[in-house]
Design a protein around this motif. Structure first.
Motif, PDB file in Angstrom:
ATOM      1  N   TYR A 108      -2.997 -10.275 -30.375  1.00 50.82           N
ATOM      2  CA  TYR A 108      -2.573 -10.970 -29.209  1.00 50.82           C
ATOM      3  C   TYR A 108      -2.461 -12.818 -29.541  1.00 50.82           C
ATOM      4  O   TYR A 108      -1.872 -13.515 -28.979  1.00 50.82           O
ATOM      5  CB  TYR A 108      -3.673 -11.141 -28.205  1.00 50.82           C
ATOM      6  CG  TYR A 108      -4.963 -11.628 -28.573  1.00 50.82           C
ATOM      7  CD1 TYR A 108      -5.449 -13.045 -28.267  1.00 50.82           C
ATOM      8  CD2 TYR A 108      -5.914 -11.160 -29.347  1.00 50.82           C
ATOM      9  CE1 TYR A 108      -6.498 -13.581 -28.578  1.00 50.82           C
ATOM     10  CE2 TYR A 108      -7.265 -11.677 -29.382  1.00 50.82           C
ATOM     11  CZ  TYR A 108      -7.377 -12.985 -29.182  1.00 50.82           C
ATOM     12  OH  TYR A 108      -8.770 -13.333 -29.473  1.00 50.82           O
ATOM     13  N   GLU A 109      -3.111 -13.027 -30.797  1.00 48.42           N
ATOM     14  CA  GLU A 109      -2.850 -14.268 -31.410  1.00 48.42           C
ATOM     15  C   GLU A 109      -1.488 -14.604 -31.824  1.00 48.42           C
ATOM     16  O   GLU A 109      -1.111 -15.720 -32.101  1.00 48.42           O
ATOM     17  CB  GLU A 109      -3.834 -14.857 -32.377  1.00 48.42           C
ATOM     18  CG  GLU A 109      -5.341 -14.815 -31.877  1.00 48.42           C
ATOM     19  CD  GLU A 109      -6.349 -14.712 -32.864  1.00 48.42           C
ATOM     20  OE1 GLU A 109      -6.033 -14.637 -34.210  1.00 48.42           O
ATOM     21  OE2 GLU A 109      -7.462 -14.963 -32.704  1.00 48.42           O
ATOM     22  N   CYS A 198     -12.617 -15.291 -18.487  1.00 43.05           N
ATOM     23  CA  CYS A 198     -11.859 -15.525 -20.031  1.00 43.05           C
ATOM     24  C   CYS A 198     -11.499 -17.206 -20.529  1.00 43.05           C
ATOM     25  O   CYS A 198     -10.777 -17.623 -19.839  1.00 43.05           O
ATOM     26  CB  CYS A 198     -10.677 -14.694 -19.932  1.00 43.05           C
ATOM     27  SG  CYS A 198      -9.761 -14.651 -21.625  1.00 43.05           S
ATOM     28  N   TRP A 200     -10.212 -17.867 -23.089  1.00 46.29           N
ATOM     29  CA  TRP A 200      -8.920 -17.725 -23.745  1.00 46.29           C
ATOM     30  C   TRP A 200      -7.787 -17.963 -22.720  1.00 46.29           C
ATOM     31  O   TRP A 200      -6.753 -18.677 -22.804  1.00 46.29           O
ATOM     32  CB  TRP A 200      -8.559 -16.715 -24.506  1.00 46.29           C
ATOM     33  CG  TRP A 200      -7.180 -16.419 -25.236  1.00 46.29           C
ATOM     34  CD1 TRP A 200      -6.447 -17.122 -25.955  1.00 46.29           C
ATOM     35  CD2 TRP A 200      -6.230 -15.300 -25.067  1.00 46.29           C
ATOM     36  NE1 TRP A 200      -5.155 -16.634 -26.116  1.00 46.29           N
ATOM     37  CE2 TRP A 200      -5.064 -15.593 -25.608  1.00 46.29           C
ATOM     38  CE3 TRP A 200      -6.342 -14.121 -24.332  1.00 46.29           C
ATOM     39  CZ2 TRP A 200      -3.974 -14.851 -25.568  1.00 46.29           C
ATOM     40  CZ3 TRP A 200      -5.111 -13.303 -24.095  1.00 46.29           C
ATOM     41  CH2 TRP A 200      -4.039 -13.700 -24.923  1.00 46.29           C
ATOM     42  N   ARG A 201      -7.877 -17.248 -21.686  1.00 44.43           N
ATOM     43  CA  ARG A 201      -6.906 -17.202 -20.557  1.00 44.43           C
ATOM     44  C   ARG A 201      -7.261 -18.392 -19.534  1.00 44.43           C
ATOM     45  O   ARG A 201      -6.526 -18.593 -18.606  1.00 44.43           O
ATOM     46  CB  ARG A 201      -6.835 -16.031 -19.876  1.00 44.43           C
ATOM     47  CG  ARG A 201      -5.779 -15.103 -20.701  1.00 44.43           C
ATOM     48  CD  ARG A 201      -5.856 -13.485 -20.435  1.00 44.43           C
ATOM     49  NE  ARG A 201      -7.071 -12.777 -21.092  1.00 44.43           N
ATOM     50  CZ  ARG A 201      -7.148 -11.808 -21.291  1.00 44.43           C
ATOM     51  NH1 ARG A 201      -6.552 -10.858 -20.758  1.00 44.43           N
ATOM     52  NH2 ARG A 201      -8.321 -11.121 -21.635  1.00 44.43           N
ATOM     53  N   HIS A 210      -8.159  -6.602 -18.987  1.00 42.41           N
ATOM     54  CA  HIS A 210      -9.089  -7.359 -19.690  1.00 42.41           C
ATOM     55  C   HIS A 210      -8.817  -7.405 -21.166  1.00 42.41           C
ATOM     56  O   HIS A 210      -9.073  -8.496 -21.787  1.00 42.41           O
ATOM     57  CB  HIS A 210     -10.466  -6.871 -19.591  1.00 42.41           C
ATOM     58  CG  HIS A 210     -11.823  -7.403 -20.125  1.00 42.41           C
ATOM     59  ND1 HIS A 210     -12.042  -6.903 -21.337  1.00 42.41           N
ATOM     60  CD2 HIS A 210     -12.463  -8.321 -19.695  1.00 42.41           C
ATOM     61  CE1 HIS A 210     -13.257  -7.786 -21.635  1.00 42.41           C
ATOM     62  NE2 HIS A 210     -13.498  -8.587 -20.751  1.00 42.41           N
ATOM     63  N   ASP A 211      -8.551  -6.602 -21.926  1.00 43.82           N
ATOM     64  CA  ASP A 211      -8.212  -6.329 -23.279  1.00 43.82           C
ATOM     65  C   ASP A 211      -6.903  -7.360 -23.481  1.00 43.82           C
ATOM     66  O   ASP A 211      -5.805  -7.401 -23.113  1.00 43.82           O
ATOM     67  CB  ASP A 211      -7.666  -4.932 -23.586  1.00 43.82           C
ATOM     68  CG  ASP A 211      -7.357  -4.924 -25.064  1.00 43.82           C
ATOM     69  OD1 ASP A 211      -8.256  -4.716 -25.894  1.00 43.82           O
ATOM     70  OD2 ASP A 211      -6.289  -4.859 -25.418  1.00 43.82           O
ATOM     71  N   GLU A 212      -7.458  -8.239 -24.708  1.00 46.61           N
ATOM     72  CA  GLU A 212      -6.339  -9.266 -25.057  1.00 46.61           C
ATOM     73  C   GLU A 212      -5.228  -8.796 -25.479  1.00 46.61           C
ATOM     74  O   GLU A 212      -3.942  -9.495 -25.270  1.00 46.61           O
ATOM     75  CB  GLU A 212      -6.980 -10.371 -25.967  1.00 46.61           C
ATOM     76  CG  GLU A 212      -8.378 -11.053 -25.509  1.00 46.61           C
ATOM     77  CD  GLU A 212      -9.719 -10.589 -25.646  1.00 46.61           C
ATOM     78  OE1 GLU A 212     -10.819 -11.130 -25.585  1.00 46.61           O
ATOM     79  OE2 GLU A 212      -9.571  -9.321 -25.973  1.00 46.61           O
ATOM     80  N   ASN A 213      -5.128  -7.672 -26.454  1.00 48.07           N
ATOM     81  CA  ASN A 213      -4.035  -7.217 -26.992  1.00 48.07           C
ATOM     82  C   ASN A 213      -3.198  -6.755 -25.882  1.00 48.07           C
ATOM     83  O   ASN A 213      -1.975  -6.836 -25.899  1.00 48.07           O
ATOM     84  CB  ASN A 213      -4.247  -6.311 -28.260  1.00 48.07           C
ATOM     85  CG  ASN A 213      -4.902  -6.958 -29.333  1.00 48.07           C
ATOM     86  OD1 ASN A 213      -4.379  -7.892 -29.668  1.00 48.07           O
ATOM     87  ND2 ASN A 213      -5.798  -6.284 -30.212  1.00 48.07           N
ATOM     88  N   TRP A 215      -3.081  -7.348 -22.654  1.00 47.78           N
ATOM     89  CA  TRP A 215      -2.641  -8.470 -21.855  1.00 47.78           C
ATOM     90  C   TRP A 215      -1.309  -9.207 -22.618  1.00 47.78           C
ATOM     91  O   TRP A 215      -0.351  -9.524 -22.165  1.00 47.78           O
ATOM     92  CB  TRP A 215      -3.598  -9.622 -21.739  1.00 47.78           C
ATOM     93  CG  TRP A 215      -3.276 -10.666 -20.572  1.00 47.78           C
ATOM     94  CD1 TRP A 215      -3.542 -10.529 -19.346  1.00 47.78           C
ATOM     95  CD2 TRP A 215      -2.620 -11.731 -20.846  1.00 47.78           C
ATOM     96  NE1 TRP A 215      -3.011 -11.595 -18.750  1.00 47.78           N
ATOM     97  CE2 TRP A 215      -2.278 -12.559 -19.603  1.00 47.78           C
ATOM     98  CE3 TRP A 215      -2.047 -12.237 -22.090  1.00 47.78           C
ATOM     99  CZ2 TRP A 215      -1.691 -13.742 -19.575  1.00 47.78           C
ATOM    100  CZ3 TRP A 215      -1.292 -13.589 -21.965  1.00 47.78           C
ATOM    101  CH2 TRP A 215      -1.229 -14.146 -20.805  1.00 47.78           C
TER     102      TRP A 215
END
Length: 347
Positions: A108-109, A198, A200-201, A210-213, A215
């Motif tokens: 996700y980064e 979150c 990050w968000r 919920h899972d960053e990847n 999303w």
């Protein structure tokens, strides 16, 4: 209220503060194909982030339909279809988590640009080219295995992930289980169980994966991203049960369902069928009483599905234990206890 519901409710009420474990939990139990308990404790909602239940509801289900007709392809190198994957690993390796891939990577980064599932997934596949399997004696539960299965199915079926999901959903009549393309909730936010606050968000997530990847992939992925209600998860499981028993079902043949849900690697190496978890000897998420023939899966947000053919007993559990933070891991120990409580209440 049924006898089992009363017994379960009494157990929950004996806990010292369910809210310290999870804001709420929904438990749906079927015995011999009939509901014997549907219990809601704490703050509960209509729709939940199903997290890694996506792995069996979507990817394992879609794989069953494909390999039912093309069984030999389970053991063909994926590189035959995906030339950019320069390794000898097969769909069997990915589905049993024996491909030697890392358990997780913060993709996700690095995923940038338009927030559409198709554009983000194309980026993901390019980044997967740099991933290298390692020799491992034991299975490693890995999201990357499911990413590779998604890439394989797309190429083999010549459809997008959303297209494959639509076909799978239509075949199994899963209308109340769904992705949120573009991370846009299908229904009003109040119907969804909130997950993490979150950092990050910069917000409490509600109706967003919920899972960053997932999303970052635009809400659609082979390993997470589905939302749904308890009744629909149970309905999917009952249809799978019918197929496992050789009864009428929209799932593929009994032999294919048993291939996927049975143990496919030595116990010393791991507890896996094809995409499905098998009960482990120690601290099994299915509890102490489920038989060796049982199959199921869990999800990071506090979700679970298990079926024991010996008892003909099915559980679906949904919660939002990651609200307001994933640091609270107490639900991991509560989940098997819930399974134990039901079996013990059966007498």
């Amino acid at each position: 209220m049924s006898r089992i519901e009363r017994a379960l409710k009494k157990r929950f009420e004996s806990l010292e503060g369910l809210s310290a474990v999870t804001p709420g939990v929904v438990v749906d139990v079927h015995l011999k194909g009939k509901r014997v308990a549907l219990l809601r404790q704490g703050e509960t909602y209509t729709y939940y982030d199903l997290a890694s239940l996506t792995k069996i509801l979507f990817t394992a289900s879609a794989s069953m339909f494909h390999f039912d007709r093309h069984r030999r392809e389970l053991f063909d190198p994926v590189a035959n279809l995906l030339p950019w994957w320069r390794h000898k690993t097969t769909p069997f390796d990915f589905l049993t988590h024996t491909a030697g891939l890392e358990w997780w990577l913060p993709m996700y980064e690095k995923l940038k640009g338009p927030m559409t599932p198709e554009s983000r997934w194309a980026q993901m596949k390019k980044r997967l080219r740099a991933v290298k399997p390692a020799r491992r004696e034991k299975a490693i539960y890995s999201d990357l295995d499911l990413w590779m299965m998604g890439a394989f199915l797309e190429a083999r079926l010549e459809k997008t992930l959303l297209g494959i999901w639509k076909d799978t959903s239509d075949r199994l009549d899963l209308g109340k289980i769904f992705f949120h393309p573009g991370n846009k909730p299908k229904y009003r936010p109040a119907l969804y169980a909130p997950t993490e606050d979150c950092v990050w968000r910069g917000r409490v997530l509600r109706g967003e994966a919920h899972d960053e990847n997932t999303w970052a992939l635009g809400g659609v992925a082979p390993h997470a991203g589905l939302f749904g209600d308890i009744e629909s998860v149970s309905d999917w499981g009952l249809k799978l049960r019918h197929a496992w028993r050789g009864e009428r079902s929209p799932f593929p043949r009994q032999s294919t369902v048993r291939l996927f849900t049975g143990r496919r690697i030595p116990k010393a190496r791991g507890d896996w069928g094809l995409g499905f978890m098998k009960p482990s000897s120690r601290k099994a998420s299915a509890g102490r009483h489920f038989s060796k023939r049982s199959y199921g899966h869990t999800g990071f947000t506090g979700t679970s599905y298990w079926y024991d053919p010996r008892r003909d007993l099915q559980y679906a559990i949904l919660s939002n234990r990651v609200h307001p933070t994933r640091a609270n891991a107490r639900f991991v120990s509560l989940r098997p206890r819930i399974h134990d409580w039901v079996v013990e209440s059966l007498g």
